[in-house]
Design an enzyme around this catalytic site. Structure first.
Site, PDB file in Angstrom:
ATOM      1  N   GLY A  94     -13.179  13.598  44.357  1.00 18.82           N
ATOM      2  CA  GLY A  94     -12.820  15.249  44.338  1.00 18.82           C
ATOM      3  C   GLY A  94     -12.414  15.800  45.613  1.00 18.82           C
ATOM      4  O   GLY A  94     -12.678  16.818  46.091  1.00 18.82           O
TER       5      GLY A  94
ATOM      6  N   ARG B  51      -9.079  19.133  46.480  1.00 23.48           N
ATOM      7  CA  ARG B  51      -9.182  20.634  47.061  1.00 23.48           C
ATOM      8  C   ARG B  51     -10.675  20.516  47.923  1.00 23.48           C
ATOM      9  O   ARG B  51     -11.342  19.547  47.929  1.00 23.48           O
ATOM     10  CB  ARG B  51      -9.133  21.878  46.129  1.00 23.48           C
TER      11      ARG B  51
ATOM     12  N   ASN C 211     -18.071  12.809  46.876  1.00 26.07           N
ATOM     13  CA  ASN C 211     -17.973  14.290  47.116  1.00 26.07           C
ATOM     14  C   ASN C 211     -17.938  15.186  45.716  1.00 26.07           C
ATOM     15  O   ASN C 211     -18.196  16.281  45.574  1.00 26.07           O
ATOM     16  CB  ASN C 211     -17.064  14.561  47.915  1.00 26.07           C
TER      17      ASN C 211
ATOM     18  N   SER D 170     -26.781  19.273  48.013  1.00 26.20           N
ATOM     19  CA  SER D 170     -26.618  20.425  48.164  1.00 26.20           C
ATOM     20  C   SER D 170     -27.994  20.994  48.734  1.00 26.20           C
ATOM     21  O   SER D 170     -28.968  20.480  48.220  1.00 26.20           O
ATOM     22  CB  SER D 170     -26.102  21.082  46.747  1.00 26.20           C
TER      23      SER D 170
ATOM     24  N   TYR E 187     -27.799  21.812  37.891  1.00 25.06           N
ATOM     25  CA  TYR E 187     -27.040  21.376  39.230  1.00 25.06           C
ATOM     26  C   TYR E 187     -28.350  20.975  40.256  1.00 25.06           C
ATOM     27  O   TYR E 187     -27.980  19.796  41.001  1.00 25.06           O
ATOM     28  CB  TYR E 187     -26.302  22.663  39.941  1.00 25.06           C
TER      29      TYR E 187
ATOM     30  N   ALA F 259     -31.184  19.689  39.709  1.00 24.76           N
ATOM     31  CA  ALA F 259     -31.434  18.435  39.037  1.00 24.76           C
ATOM     32  C   ALA F 259     -30.755  17.220  39.464  1.00 24.76           C
ATOM     33  O   ALA F 259     -31.184  16.075  40.077  1.00 24.76           O
ATOM     34  CB  ALA F 259     -31.980  18.349  37.523  1.00 24.76           C
TER      35      ALA F 259
END
Ligand code: NAD
Length: 246
Positions: free
Chosen positions: A13, A16, A90, A142, A154, A156
């Site tokens: 990923g 960017r 990532n 995160s 997200y 989970a």
């Protein structure tokens, strides 16, 4: 000579945002970096953007949620560079919605990329690192793994990344492979720029350091965890969030 001289790193990923910043930091420390992304054109642009630096950056297009594409990626890197020393998981997406409105599609897409993609890359990396007897696997979770309004899918997936990391750390420690998770707080990237202005301000007001993080704030921690200096740190979940979660 940087502290990652001649190490071979894969950053997923990385066309960017955080991934791009991480790839730049690892390159700057001397690693040979393969940036992986769905977006082939954007990947090539990153390579072009760094072409005046003395970096070794190569791009590779793949969907990390697809097992055959992940296998091809790791075979390519092993054939081309002989080894994989560092994996940075990532790549990630969000498809936010409150629980009662969340569609099966929103749920599954986020789990497929954030959790299954991280598992598939970790598995392929571990096979090669075990043969070599050393390695570094760093996965981006995160701050939301602790739960966040509108992000059941997200959160989970990111909590799953923590469980996967700790299990991999236990299984792979005897092979001298460390596995750690980073929890970025609120980092200035395209993902977070997508929120309305008032939400942006609200988020900043919750950060004791008083600002959003940058991709290089995260890249600095990853560069340390990937280095020989971090050889006794494994199974950890490290916040890089300006004090957002305390
Ligand atoms: P971003 O959306 O700016 O970049 C993500 C990149 O991943 C994109 O280039 C995208 O094309 C790529 N990608 C998406 N799905 C992919 C797939 N299936 N295969 C390969 N590549 C894929 O996001 P970002 O803000 O840079 O976030 C990077 C990571 O950090 C994500 O895992 C995200 O969940 C996590 N994170 C970000 C923040 C933040 O504040 N920005 C906070 C915590 C965690």
């Amino acid at each position: 000579m940087g502290r990652l001289s001649d190490k071979v790193a894969i950053v997923t990923g990385a066309a960017r945002g955080l991934g791009k910043g991480i790839a730049e930091k690892l390159s700057n420390e001397g690693a040979k970096v393969v940036i992986v992304d769905l977006n082939e054109e954007a990947c090539r642009e990153v390579v072009k953007a760094f072409s005046d630096q003395r970096y070794s950056i190569t791009s590779y297009a793949a969907n990390i949620a697809k097992q055959d594409e992940v296998k091809n990626l790791f075979n390519y890197v092993t054939d081309e560079f002989g080894t994989v020393d560092i994996l940075v998981n990532n790549a990630g997406i969000n498809k936010d919605s409150t629980l009662h409105k969340m569609s099966m599609e929103q749920w599954q897409q986020v789990i497929d990329v954030n959790l299954t993609g991280t598992f598939l890359c970790t598995q392929e990396a571990a096979i090669r690192m075990k043969e070599k007897g050393t390695g570094r696997i760093i996965s981006i979770s995160s701050a939301s793994w602790l739960g966040n309004f509108g992000q059941s899918n997200y959160a989970a997936s990111k909590a799953g990344v923590v469980g996967l990391t700790k299990t991999a750390a236990k299984e792979l420690a005897k092979n001298n492979i460390t596995c750690n998770a980073i929890c970025p707080g609120f980092i200035d990237t395209d993902m977070t720029r997508g929120v309305p202005d008032e939400v942006w301000e609200q988020m900043i007001s919750k950060i004791p350091m008083g600002r959003a993080g940058t991709p290089s704030d995260v890249g600095n921690m990853i560069s340390f965890l990937a280095s020989d200096e971090a050889s006794y740190i494994t199974g950890e979940v490290i916040n890089v969030g300006g004090g957002m979660v305390l």
